[in-house]
Design an enzyme around this catalytic site. Structure first.
Site, PDB file in Angstrom:
ATOM      1  CD  GLU A 203      -1.132  -0.759   3.572  1.00 43.67           C
ATOM      2  OE1 GLU A 203      -2.236  -1.231   3.266  1.00 43.67           O
ATOM      3  OE2 GLU A 203      -0.712  -0.705   4.720  1.00 43.67           O
TER       4      GLU A 203
ATOM      5  CB  CYS B 103       3.527  -2.538  13.649  1.00 43.81           C
ATOM      6  SG  CYS B 103       3.605  -2.290  11.877  1.00 43.81           S
TER       7      CYS B 103
ATOM      8  CB  CYS C 137       7.685  -5.654   8.665  1.00 40.66           C
ATOM      9  SG  CYS C 137       9.118  -4.863   9.454  1.00 40.66           S
TER      10      CYS C 137
ATOM     11  CB  CYS D 202       3.006   7.165   3.511  1.00 39.01           C
ATOM     12  SG  CYS D 202       3.619   5.886   4.594  1.00 39.01           S
TER      13      CYS D 202
ATOM     14  CB  CYS E 101       6.976  -3.190  16.069  1.00 35.55           C
ATOM     15  SG  CYS E 101       8.603  -2.748  15.455  1.00 35.55           S
TER      16      CYS E 101
ATOM     17  CB  CYS F 267       1.845   0.776   9.498  1.00 33.41           C
ATOM     18  SG  CYS F 267       3.233  -0.145   9.118  1.00 33.41           S
TER      19      CYS F 267
END
Ligand code: SAH
Ligand code: SF4
Length: 372
Positions: free
Chosen positions: A96, A131, A124, A117, A128, A355
């Site tokens: 995205e 997230c 990922c 962005c 974290c 995110c």
């Protein structure tokens, strides 16, 4: 999963690499500049539109390069001026890209400050705890071409919206590398992509208007400080002590604050730029008075700007956003000491702009439909 595309993306080539590839085909050097003009100045979508190239060269390019590494699945405009583009890659992965418009007082949407962005990975690896991007781990790195093409998609969308004036990338105020993925975990591709974005033969976007955000990969921060690009740096801090940061960000075990903070200082000194510290406020986890005081001291020592971000609820996580009163109390501890600090008004909450959240939903829907 590793994905090797059938052909490299033309958008990932630099003037040098394309010139070399063409020289190997006995093409004159000026052809590279012509091709890049078609990509970045005229923004054509197909080979046939590159009318000043010989037919055989167009055929060779089509055989050896991909000119559309991402495809727009849909874009959603949220009521609060956030626009989210869902893009599909060659292997059907989804990423995205977000456009954030902050209206200025007394002017319409066209005069608003506009930020893009971009994403750097599918998923990922950093995990974290707050997230959505990291929930399923890392699927793969994006190529430089896939990173650059996100900006081309944004320009095309803007073109379609403003039919009279062609939207130039320069009409955007900032690019932030804060979408899905850890950019410094995909170091070569992001540096190459941003070089293309910045280059006069590429998108020509000023490096000082580009901010790269990282969860804190110390050796890569030091390496980035040696690059000729004059980027701005943001650090996802989210904890002002190792004990708290470790609870939220596993990366802190590999690179604790005693290693991270000196690397940030080195970057800021070398580049002569103020670094931004991002701090997501999560109720009872990191929004205490003690954390505010520690964050204040870190910011003063680094001469850094602090961006406080109210936590955006992620499905499946128990954490909560603190009340506005608590957020402001935290902010006051920093502001009273003269720290440059902002409290972000949340954008795009209604379209899952945090995110990775939109992509996650679409993948789940796909799985449910049995087409994933
Ligand atoms: N991987 C890099 C790039 C930015 S992604 C990094 O961690 O710095 C992370 C950014 O997305 C965060 O700094 C934060 O601004 C935002 N974000 C992610 N999850 C969020 C959540 N649940 N609430 C609010 N912001 C979130
Ligand atoms: Fe990755 Fe950044 Fe999300 Fe952490 S905050 S999981 S580093 S995308």
């Amino acid at each position: 999963m590793r994905f090797t595309p059938a052909k490299p993306a033309l958008y990932g080539e630099t003037l040098d690499s394309l010139t070399a590839a063409l020289a190997a085909q006995s093409q004159p050097a000026f052809r590279a500049k012509q091709i890049l003009d078609w990509l970045y100045k005229k923004r054509v979508a197909t080979w046939d539109e590159m009318t000043n190239l010989p037919r055989e060269l167009r055929a060779w390019l089509a055989e050896n390069y991909d000119v559309a590494p991402t495809a727009l699945v849909f874009d959603r405009q949220s009521t609060d001026e956030t626009d989210k583009l869902l893009l599909e890659l060659g292997d059907r992965s989804l990423i995205e890209t977000v456009i954030i418009r902050v209206p200025q007082f007394g002017v319409g949407l066209d005069e608003s400050r506009k930020t893009i962005c971009i994403s750097t990975q599918v998923g990922c690896a950093m995990g974290c705890k707050f997230c959505a991007s990291g929930l399923d781990g890392l699927k793969r790195n994006l190529s430089a071409g896939e990173i650059v093409h996100q900006l081309i998609q944004v320009c095309r969308l803007e073109d379609a919206r403003t039919p009279r004036a062609r939207a130039e990338l320069a009409s955007f105020d900032n690019i932030v590398v804060m979408g899905m993925g850890e950019p410094l975990h995909n170091y070569d591709a992001i540096v190459r992509a941003l070089t293309i974005v910045n280059a006069p033969w590429g998108l020509g976007f000023g490096a000082r208007r580009i901010t790269l955000s990282t969860s804190g990969l110390v050796p890569k921060i030091r390496q980035l400080a040696t690059e000729p690009l004059g980027l701005r740096l943001a650090i996802s801090l989210h904890g002002a002590t190792d004990a708290v940061r470790e609870q939220i960000m596993p990366v802190n075990k590999a690179w604790p604050l005693a290693e991270l903070l000196p690397a940030v200082k080195e970057f800021s000194d070398k580049k002569g730029r103020m670094v931004t510290l991002e701090f997501i406020l999560i109720e009872e986890i990191n929004d205490t008075f003690d954390q505010a005081e520690k964050l204040r001291d870190i910011a003063l020592d680094l001469h850094a700007h602090v961006n406080l971000i109210p936590y955006n609820t992620v499905e499946g996580l128990e954490w909560k956003r603190p009340s506005l009163t608590r957020q402001v109390k935290f902010l006051d501890v920093l502001a009273d000491a003269g720290v440059s600090v902002t409290l972000r008004r949340e954008k795009g909450h209604d379209i899952n702009a945090a995110c990775g959240q939109l992509r996650l939903k679409t993948e789940k829907t796909r799985e449910a439909a049995g087409s994933g």
